[in-house]
Motif scaffolding. Sequence first.
Motif: not given
Length: 320
Positions: A300-320
């Motif tokens: 389940l941790y491995w399968r959650a990687v795509p959703d975690r990657i979404v958060q990486v880009w969303k966090e960057l967008e929020e800071k931009d």
Amino acid sequence: MIKWFCMALVVGSLCCGSVRSGVRMVDAGREDADIAALDLIASQVRDSASCKKVAEQLNREADRQEKLWKQAFLSGMPTLRERVQIAELEARHWKKAGGLKLRFLWDLEEAGGISHEDAGEVREALGKVILASGTALDSLNGFITGAELPLPSSPDGDSYEKLLAWKWDPEHSLVYWMDHDPVVNGALGKAMARCWNGGVLALLESILYRLERERAAQLIRRHADRKVEAERRLSRLPALTPGQWCWFQKQEREHWGDADLDAALVMSLCGTSLDDWFRDDPFSDRGKEEKDPAMESAWLYWRAVPDRIVQVWKELEEKD
């Protein structure tokens, strides 16, 4: 091989019509051509005649997808907003594929409904659709050769070249870790066997097995974290020219097979299949004796990687 077809990349769909002008990578990604191709096979292939018809459709779509992706790559590096959208598309991609009959063609061939040659023709055409973005990159070799190198670095000294070397270091693949970890590869058990007699080892057998499973689960989680960290490092790097972006994508493409091997290893160790990727709880129908909490958690941790990657880009967008 069907796992490779579904997990290789996000490509375009089986829509008709000409390639749009000004297409971006996010536009090409929205089409989900691999999913549409698999759906077409499951809904249309019934006999030899339908096999040939579907193969022709897929070959035409592969040509269209190659042109689509070529334009997308030439349009340059995705914007930050587009990176968020691409990550979301890739995360949803797996869920969309959940209802497909992933082994339909293989099962039909096994049952004698179609010949090996007919199935091979469809599989070959399917592969062209799925690998269309890679074929598009190959067609841009001349353009890529002219890219200005080295690529620009970030203020902290990180660079695309360093990221590629770190991300695809053979000694940091999950396969390498499992092969060389003394707990997982059985070296610990062999060392204990040289020190203790059989009676003692018999008592420790279940403990050793549990240690191996726990350590393997730990390595799976660690590798999942590396995948997210790779995306985080990418998000901090400066913009590239279209030629440089294509060069970077080309380097990534050369390692698709490595990522596929790691994913296959995760499924093998966790006792899951590609179909389980799309289920919210693939372990719910297992008996108590088949339960393996460590591996279930790792899966389940491995399968959650795509959703975690979404958060990486969303966090960057929020800071931009």
